[in-house]
Design a protein around this motif. Structure first.
Motif, PDB file in Angstrom:
ATOM      1  N   PRO A   2     -25.942  47.609 -25.228  1.00 26.88           N
ATOM      2  CA  PRO A   2     -24.941  47.802 -26.517  1.00 26.88           C
ATOM      3  C   PRO A   2     -25.042  49.227 -26.979  1.00 26.88           C
ATOM      4  O   PRO A   2     -23.793  49.232 -27.697  1.00 26.88           O
ATOM      5  N   GLU A  32     -34.072  47.709 -41.471  1.00 21.93           N
ATOM      6  CA  GLU A  32     -34.478  46.528 -40.999  1.00 21.93           C
ATOM      7  C   GLU A  32     -35.963  46.255 -41.262  1.00 21.93           C
ATOM      8  O   GLU A  32     -36.685  45.348 -41.593  1.00 21.93           O
ATOM      9  N   GLY A  70     -32.747  40.539 -37.523  1.00 25.18           N
ATOM     10  CA  GLY A  70     -32.128  40.218 -36.253  1.00 25.18           C
ATOM     11  C   GLY A  70     -32.737  40.939 -35.114  1.00 25.18           C
ATOM     12  O   GLY A  70     -33.223  42.138 -35.012  1.00 25.18           O
ATOM     13  N   ALA A  71     -32.710  40.039 -33.949  1.00 26.84           N
ATOM     14  CA  ALA A  71     -33.257  40.917 -32.582  1.00 26.84           C
ATOM     15  C   ALA A  71     -32.223  41.661 -32.206  1.00 26.84           C
ATOM     16  O   ALA A  71     -30.970  41.441 -32.212  1.00 26.84           O
ATOM     17  N   GLN A  72     -32.708  42.835 -31.602  1.00 29.03           N
ATOM     18  CA  GLN A  72     -31.846  44.112 -31.458  1.00 29.03           C
ATOM     19  C   GLN A  72     -32.277  44.643 -30.085  1.00 29.03           C
ATOM     20  O   GLN A  72     -33.415  44.965 -29.892  1.00 29.03           O
ATOM     21  N   SER A  73     -31.318  44.721 -29.077  1.00 34.92           N
ATOM     22  CA  SER A  73     -31.437  45.534 -28.134  1.00 34.92           C
ATOM     23  C   SER A  73     -31.095  47.098 -28.159  1.00 34.92           C
ATOM     24  O   SER A  73     -30.188  47.150 -28.514  1.00 34.92           O
ATOM     25  N   PHE A  74     -31.924  47.865 -27.489  1.00 35.19           N
ATOM     26  CA  PHE A  74     -31.825  49.260 -27.704  1.00 35.19           C
ATOM     27  C   PHE A  74     -31.522  49.853 -26.195  1.00 35.19           C
ATOM     28  O   PHE A  74     -31.705  51.328 -26.205  1.00 35.19           O
ATOM     29  N   PHE A  87     -30.669  52.075 -39.125  1.00 39.97           N
ATOM     30  CA  PHE A  87     -30.839  50.823 -38.861  1.00 39.97           C
ATOM     31  C   PHE A  87     -32.278  50.435 -38.834  1.00 39.97           C
ATOM     32  O   PHE A  87     -32.716  49.182 -39.479  1.00 39.97           O
ATOM     33  N   ILE A 143     -28.964  54.788 -35.583  1.00 36.50           N
ATOM     34  CA  ILE A 143     -30.085  53.933 -35.056  1.00 36.50           C
ATOM     35  C   ILE A 143     -31.189  54.134 -36.034  1.00 36.50           C
ATOM     36  O   ILE A 143     -31.875  53.033 -36.117  1.00 36.50           O
TER      37      ILE A 143
END
Length: 310
Positions: free
Chosen positions: A204, A62, A73-77, A58, A55
């Protein structure tokens, strides 16, 4: 990059800003290194450590992509932690909050730990109010909900369902500066995710915290006593191993490092009682050494039934 300055004062101000920015970046890197040092110093959890680093990598890439004008890109954590008690879930959640704050994903990086009673109200509308208040308190950090599956255990008329619905909405509306981590026993968490069709897609990142093996628990015990400036005698260490093996076989839900902490803390207290009964002057070694009888006393007095949160 060539920069033209109008005068020396402008050049000095530019240099000051560059130095300040460099110092800030150095401080951030040191803080991140400290967080990973703390994570890596935890016994076991190799797959968990790998995923946290994944993570982190990443987020770094980004940031670099954004700086050169590439799409980000939009990312949910939001995360799901599955594991038995004492497997490090709360500690890892706290480190995740700190890491995300240092990387600019969260503005504060604090952790708010709650359970069912903190979220579920006693009358219509009360649950939504309590949930909103806790979300407000957690903004900028992590809302960590332990034993999250208990929210779905009261049936159709229970207000726990209202709490789940509120959380699902919050996760979409506040995702830019809030991370929600749900935690609990593995089987129960799997069942819980099926109670609301909107839940699985909103988490996710799923992390499994496996039980520690006995060798890892002995390492954890030695780390605990060392931090308190005690030592386990070889016989006490063997006795602890026997106790842990027996617990792993006999207990349906093994409490891992929590059980070790309970045993160590009980043993320290019983060592104190044993030493107080001696009439001779106590040496430094006497004050540090835990013997097998201290460990046996801890078991006989029910250390495994005490609730000490790890």
């Amino acid at each position: 990059m060539n920069i033209t300055f109008k005068n020396q004062e402008e050049e000095k101000e530019f240099i000051k800003e560059q130095i300040k920015e460099s110092a800030k970046q150095t401080e951030q890197n040191e803080s991140i290194n400290q967080i990973f040092h703390e994570l890596n110093s935890m016994i076991g959890l190799e797959k968990v450590k790998d995923l946290i680093y994944e993570i982190y990598a990443f987020l770094q890439i980004e940031k670099m992509r954004s700086e050169v004008g590439l799409k980000v890109g939009a990312q949910s954590f939001h995360m799901l932690f599955k594991g038995n008690p004492g497997t490090g879930k709360t500690t890892v959640a706290r480190l995740v909050a700190k890491l995300f704050q240092k990387m600019g994903l969260l503005s504060k990086g604090h952790l708010i730990e709650v359970e069912r009673a903190d979220l579920v109200g006693e009358y219509i509308g009360h649950t939504a109010q309590k949930t909103r208040e806790l979300v407000k308190k957690a903004m900028g950090g992590v809302l960590f909900i332990d034993e999250a599956y208990s929210l779905a255990r009261g049936g159709e008329k229970d207000f726990g369902k209202e709490a789940i619905d509120c959380l699902v909405k919050v996760m979409e509306d506040k995702k830019d500066d809030l991370i929600i981590i749900l935690a609990g026993y593995p089987d129960e968490m799997i069942d819980f995710m099926e109670t609301n069709t909107g839940l699985p897609s909103r988490f996710p990142i799923k992390i499994d915290f496996r039980d520690y093996d006995v060798d890892e628990l002995i390492l954890i015990a030695n780390k605990m006593v060392k931090e308190r400036e005690y030592t386990l005698s070889e016989a006490a260490s063997r006795k602890l191993r026997e106790i842990l093996l027996d617990e792993k076989i006999s207990e349906p839900i093994f409490s891992n490092a929590r059980l070790v902490r309970n045993l160590i803390e009980k043993s320290i207290r019983h060592q104190a009682v044993r030493l107080m009964s001696r009439q001779t002057k106590l040496s430094k070694q006497d004050l540090m050494l835990i013997l097998p009888n201290d460990m046996v006393s801890a078991v006989e007095n029910g250390a495994k039934n005490e609730s000490i949160i790890s």
